[in-house]
Design an enzyme around this catalytic site. Structure first.
Site, PDB file in Angstrom:
ATOM      1  N   ASN A 198     -80.704  98.608  38.050  1.00  0.00           N
ATOM      2  CA  ASN A 198     -81.693  98.696  39.566  1.00  0.00           C
ATOM      3  C   ASN A 198     -81.949  99.868  39.861  1.00  0.00           C
ATOM      4  OD1 ASN A 198     -79.166 100.534  39.994  1.00  0.00           O
ATOM      5  ND2 ASN A 198     -77.737  99.222  40.390  1.00  0.00           N
TER       6      ASN A 198
ATOM      7  N   LYS B 276     -81.325 102.635  42.109  1.00  0.00           N
ATOM      8  CA  LYS B 276     -80.222 103.639  41.006  1.00  0.00           C
ATOM      9  C   LYS B 276     -79.779 104.027  40.027  1.00  0.00           C
ATOM     10  CE  LYS B 276     -76.029 105.410  42.619  1.00  0.00           C
ATOM     11  NZ  LYS B 276     -74.975 105.964  41.026  1.00  0.00           N
ATOM     12  N   GLU B 277     -79.372 103.022  39.057  1.00  0.00           N
ATOM     13  CA  GLU B 277     -79.074 103.647  38.051  1.00  0.00           C
ATOM     14  C   GLU B 277     -81.211 103.748  36.766  1.00  0.00           C
ATOM     15  OE1 GLU B 277     -76.053  99.588  36.657  1.00  0.00           O
ATOM     16  OE2 GLU B 277     -78.230  99.718  37.033  1.00  0.00           O
TER      17      GLU B 277
ATOM     18  N   ASP C 168     -76.131  90.515  37.204  1.00  0.00           N
ATOM     19  CA  ASP C 168     -75.661  89.738  36.162  1.00  0.00           C
ATOM     20  C   ASP C 168     -75.928  88.455  36.176  1.00  0.00           C
ATOM     21  OD1 ASP C 168     -73.410  91.220  35.262  1.00  0.00           O
ATOM     22  OD2 ASP C 168     -72.519  89.837  36.364  1.00  0.00           O
TER      23      ASP C 168
END
Length: 329
Positions: A208, A210-211, A280
């Site tokens: 995502n 942020k990651e 997921d």
């Protein structure tokens, strides 16, 4: 971007059935305790939850495997549990969801990762965790790799689902990716920041926003130009075929090796109720689509539709091929 027709997306969906996909990563038992609050405890200034519902589901890489099973695939799970009641509950749940757990080993030196959530009126009151983040014991790790090496001979794709609980080590990350490359099957990664830069030569990573910023080591910036620079940096850093950055209300951005501009796929959710487990679902649909011969941008479009459905559901949810077909109609 070349337009992806509804007909083509349905063709890919209908090819899902029976595809063998290996999921390697950290599995956990998600324990939900739900009830109502009508008073504060006389013992301490905390709410008293009158429990009316309690259940267990698979979390982490286990939820990825369940997603694949619901989509019609044949997921083979490679992971570890502790020799405890939580491990038995988790394995029993996965069996009932048609997940092949022959690659799930027992590690006597660690507890089964368990996350217990106490909920009242859709509000989480508290969560407590039982877990170990130490590397998996040598014997258990060897059993897992033995099962993986057997399963990869017939598998059509591999997902590495990293939740930072010790299943994916420096040594086996490289071995897993090398095995997939040798057999020319897609290997896609849902990363944890600690291992982000270790996933080199993969088919795709699905962080995502942020990651992606944290994994790249860059300071977050707004705007499409900053997003393009971010995606290109990660592509080069990992020597990946592609990077799919999920951007919540802004949809997804797909970066492909050798292409200067990303493909942006707009979000399709009509109503966002709960984003739990959406990542997921994205990696499950994306990898399964590639395993069925879809091009990267076709897989991204299809996974975006699936994400749009699952965020409209409560809790760690899944999506069926029929539900995806309905939104394509």
């Amino acid at each position: 971007m070349q337009t992806v027709t509804t007909k083509r997306l349905k063709e890919i969906l209908r090819a899902f059935k029976g595809k063998e996909i290996i999921v390697v990563g950290d599995i956990m038992l998600d324990h939900f305790i739900k009830g109502n609050v009508s008073r504060i405890s006389p013992e301490a200034p905390v709410p008293v939850v009158a429990v009316n519902k309690e259940f267990f589901v698979a979390g982490g890489a286990g939820n990825v495997a369940v997603n694949l099973a619901v989509l019609g695939a044949k997921p083979i799970l490679v992971s570890v549990v502790g020799r405890d009641a939580g491990g038995e509950l988790l394995k029993d749940f996965l069996r009932k969801q048609n997940v092949d757990i022959s690659g799930v080993a027992e590690d006597y030196d660690r507890p089964t990762t368990q996350k217990v959530r106490v909920m009242a009126e859709q509000q989480q009151i508290v969560r407590f965790d039982r877990e170990s983040k130490h590397p998996v014991a040598h014997d258990a790790a060897a059993t897992c790799m033995q099962r993986f090496n057997q399963a990869v001979k017939t598998a059509k794709g591999v997902i590495l689902s990293d939740y930072g609980k010790g299943m994916l080590s420096d040594k086996n990350i490289k071995a897993l990716i090398d095995a997939c490359r040798k057999r020319k099957i897609p290997v896609c990664v849902d990363p944890k920041i600690d291992n982000f830069k270790k996933y080199k030569n993969i088919t795709c990573m699905t962080p995502n926003t942020k990651e992606a910023w944290e994994g790249s080591g860059l300071a977050p910036k707004s705007g499409e130009e900053a997003m393009e620079n971010l995606g290109q940096k990660i592509l080069k850093m990992l020597n990946a075929d592609s990077i799919l950055i999920t951007r919540s209300a802004d949809g997804m951005s797909l970066f492909e090796k050798g292409k200067k501009k990303p493909v942006t796929v707009k979000a399709t959710a009509r109503e966002v109720f709960d984003v739990t487990g959406a990542g997921d679902t994205v990696i499950s649909v994306f990898t399964l689509a590639l395993a069925c011969g879809a091009k990267l941008h076709e897989a991204a479009v299809l996974s975006n539709y699936a994400a749009g459905i699952v965020v409209g559901k409560s809790g760690t949810a899944t999506v069926t091929p029929q539900e995806i077909e309905e939104v394509l109609a």
